[in-house]
Design a protein around this motif. Structure first.
Motif, PDB file in Angstrom:
ATOM      1  N   THR A 240      33.652 -24.804   5.770  1.00 37.46           N
ATOM      2  CA  THR A 240      33.372 -24.609   7.178  1.00 37.46           C
ATOM      3  C   THR A 240      32.133 -23.745   7.332  1.00 37.46           C
ATOM      4  OG1 THR A 240      34.369 -24.003   9.304  1.00 37.46           O
ATOM      5  CG2 THR A 240      34.844 -22.553   7.425  1.00 37.46           C
ATOM      6  N   GLY A 241      31.782 -23.443   8.569  1.00 38.11           N
ATOM      7  CA  GLY A 241      30.589 -22.632   8.811  1.00 38.11           C
ATOM      8  C   GLY A 241      30.487 -22.276  10.276  1.00 38.11           C
ATOM      9  N   LYS A 242      29.283 -21.924  10.689  1.00 38.43           N
ATOM     10  CA  LYS A 242      29.082 -21.513  12.076  1.00 38.43           C
ATOM     11  C   LYS A 242      29.077 -22.694  13.045  1.00 38.43           C
ATOM     12  CE  LYS A 242      27.021 -17.002  11.472  1.00 38.43           C
ATOM     13  NZ  LYS A 242      25.888 -16.103  11.780  1.00 38.43           N
ATOM     14  N   GLU A 243      29.183 -23.912  12.522  1.00 36.11           N
ATOM     15  CA  GLU A 243      29.374 -25.059  13.392  1.00 36.11           C
ATOM     16  C   GLU A 243      30.706 -24.925  14.122  1.00 36.11           C
ATOM     17  OE1 GLU A 243      26.856 -25.288  10.288  1.00 36.11           O
ATOM     18  OE2 GLU A 243      29.009 -25.440   9.945  1.00 36.11           O
ATOM     19  N   LEU A 244      31.687 -24.287  13.484  1.00 33.23           N
ATOM     20  CA  LEU A 244      32.998 -24.050  14.096  1.00 33.23           C
ATOM     21  C   LEU A 244      33.125 -22.615  14.596  1.00 33.23           C
ATOM     22  CD1 LEU A 244      35.913 -24.813  14.782  1.00 33.23           C
ATOM     23  CD2 LEU A 244      36.516 -24.336  12.391  1.00 33.23           C
ATOM     24  N   PHE A 245      32.796 -21.670  13.745  1.00 34.13           N
ATOM     25  CA  PHE A 245      33.036 -20.258  14.050  1.00 34.13           C
ATOM     26  C   PHE A 245      31.763 -19.593  14.589  1.00 34.13           C
ATOM     27  CE2 PHE A 245      36.230 -21.201  10.688  1.00 34.13           C
ATOM     28  CZ  PHE A 245      37.358 -20.993  11.463  1.00 34.13           C
TER      29      PHE A 245
END
Length: 387
Positions: A240-245
């Motif tokens: 995951t990454g900053k695309e979600l968070f």
């Protein structure tokens, strides 16, 4: 072989570098860590980068300009490292991740910018870049690539051990003898940094020393909403990454709570989210030792929280294994460069979920002919780091 590893992580705060002089002795790879440094991005460049990240829209013109400006920043950091530590045989530039494309728990693509030709032109050294995508083409997540370093460092520990990196995203590698698996747990500093930056709570853009979190109280209802994130229930491997968070994610969670949450309480709650999600997964892994690196290990609120939540686990910084906690990822990319240069894979399938190990990266020649060392038949069984 002397390799310079470089990375800017998901905190987007600057460029970490580490020069490692590698020598293969039998089946053991010995690495002498030389010059290490961290170079902050110029304020204007960091602001432009953050403004262009998902979910914000960005034009191709802006991506092109950022690719050049970040490449030039990496080139400056590489030149400074070479001036301080002497010539290197290879530079490995991870660049700056701006998008990690995941759908249906599968990574489909990833984009790191920071044009490597600027580094090669400035230093005259060959540059290995674009190191994540080959693993994704083999069905992996392209992350966490640091797991190859963790496996070599921790493989000999009785009872197994887990290596935790607390950057923007928390990722963990679990090693028991020849068994290894790794994945992204969730946010470490990403949400905290987003709030600190947006609300101008600290000019550095992060909660230095956990000062803000220590002054607040955990908002239990907000924490409950945050812990309800479906990503945490997905099986490993996952990434995951900053695309979600990102900041919008925090604002959406606050909207569900329905009442305002003060600055300090919000940072305290996001810090506790990191502690809870990490501690849960460490308990599930069942290891007796947790080796921690990344900027989050300098946050006493996070570290004290982990020790309190994991009383049966030995929690210690990676410095004790010769990998300074602030420099471990840069060292890992230097290692990947050594492996690629010797024709060896830089991934472990259990670490990324790929169908098999792959040799990583794309090479940009330096000032002279591209000369690689003789191939090595088998990957080293262990890695010993020192100064």
């Amino acid at each position: 072989m002397k390799v310079l590893g470089m990375i800017s992580g998901t905190s987007h705060d600057g460029i970490d570098v580490a020069v490692v002089d590698f020598e293969l002795v039998g089946s053991v790879l010995e690495g002498r860590v030389g010059h290490t440094a961290s170079t902050p991005y110029p304020d204007e460049l960091r602001a432009r980068l953050i403004a262009a990240l998902p979910p914000a829209p960005a034009t191709l013109a802006e991506v092109c300009e950022l690719d050049t400006l970040i490449g030039q920043s990496f080139a400056g950091a590489a030149a400074a490292a070479i001036a301080a530590g002497g010539p290197v045989d290879l530079i490995v530039s991870h660049g700056q991740t701006v998008y990690h494309w995941v759908e249906g728990a599968h990574a489909l693509g990833t984009l790191q910018i920071g044009q490597p030709a600027w580094i090669a032109e400035r230093t005259g050294a060959p540059v290995l870049s674009d190191v994540r995508i080959r693993d994704i083409t083999a069905g992996g997540h392209g992350a966490p690539l640091v797991s190859v370093l963790d496996g070599l460092l921790l493989g000999g520990r009785a009872g197994g051990a887990a290596a935790l990196n607390l950057g923007g995203i928390a990722n963990m590698t679990v090693v028991r003898g020849d068994e290894l698996y790794a994945y992204d747990i969730g946010p470490a500093n990403a949400l905290i940094d987003a709030v600190v930056t947006s609300r101008a709570l600290d000019p550095r853009g992060f909660d230095g020393g956990g000062r803000i979190a220590a002054a607040g109280r955990v908002h239990e209802r907000l924490l409950e909403v945050l812990l309800d994130e479906p990503y945490y229930g997905l099986p490993a491997p996952k990434s995951t990454g900053k695309e979600l968070f990102h900041l919008g994610y925090v604002e959406a969670a606050q909207a569900k709570v329905g009442t305002p949450v003060g600055d300090a309480d919000l940072v305290a709650t996001l810090t506790e989210l990191t502690v809870r999600t990490v501690a849960r997964d460490v308990r599930a892994a069942g290891t007796g030792a947790l080796v921690v690196s990344g900027g989050g290990c300098r946050n006493p609120v996070i570290m004290d929280g982990l020790r309190a939540a994991l009383p049966e686990v030995e929690v210690a910084p990676s410095d004790e294994l010769g990998a300074p906690a602030d420099d471990k990822e840069a060292i890992a990319f230097a290692l990947i460069g050594w492996l690629t240069a010797h024709g060896l894979p830089g991934t472990v399938p259990g670490g990324t979920g790929a169908a098999g190990s792959r040799i990583l990266g794309t090479l940009t020649p330096g000032a002279g002919p591209l000369v690689l060392p003789s191939p090595v038949a088998e990957r080293p069984r262990s890695l010993v780091l020192g100064r």
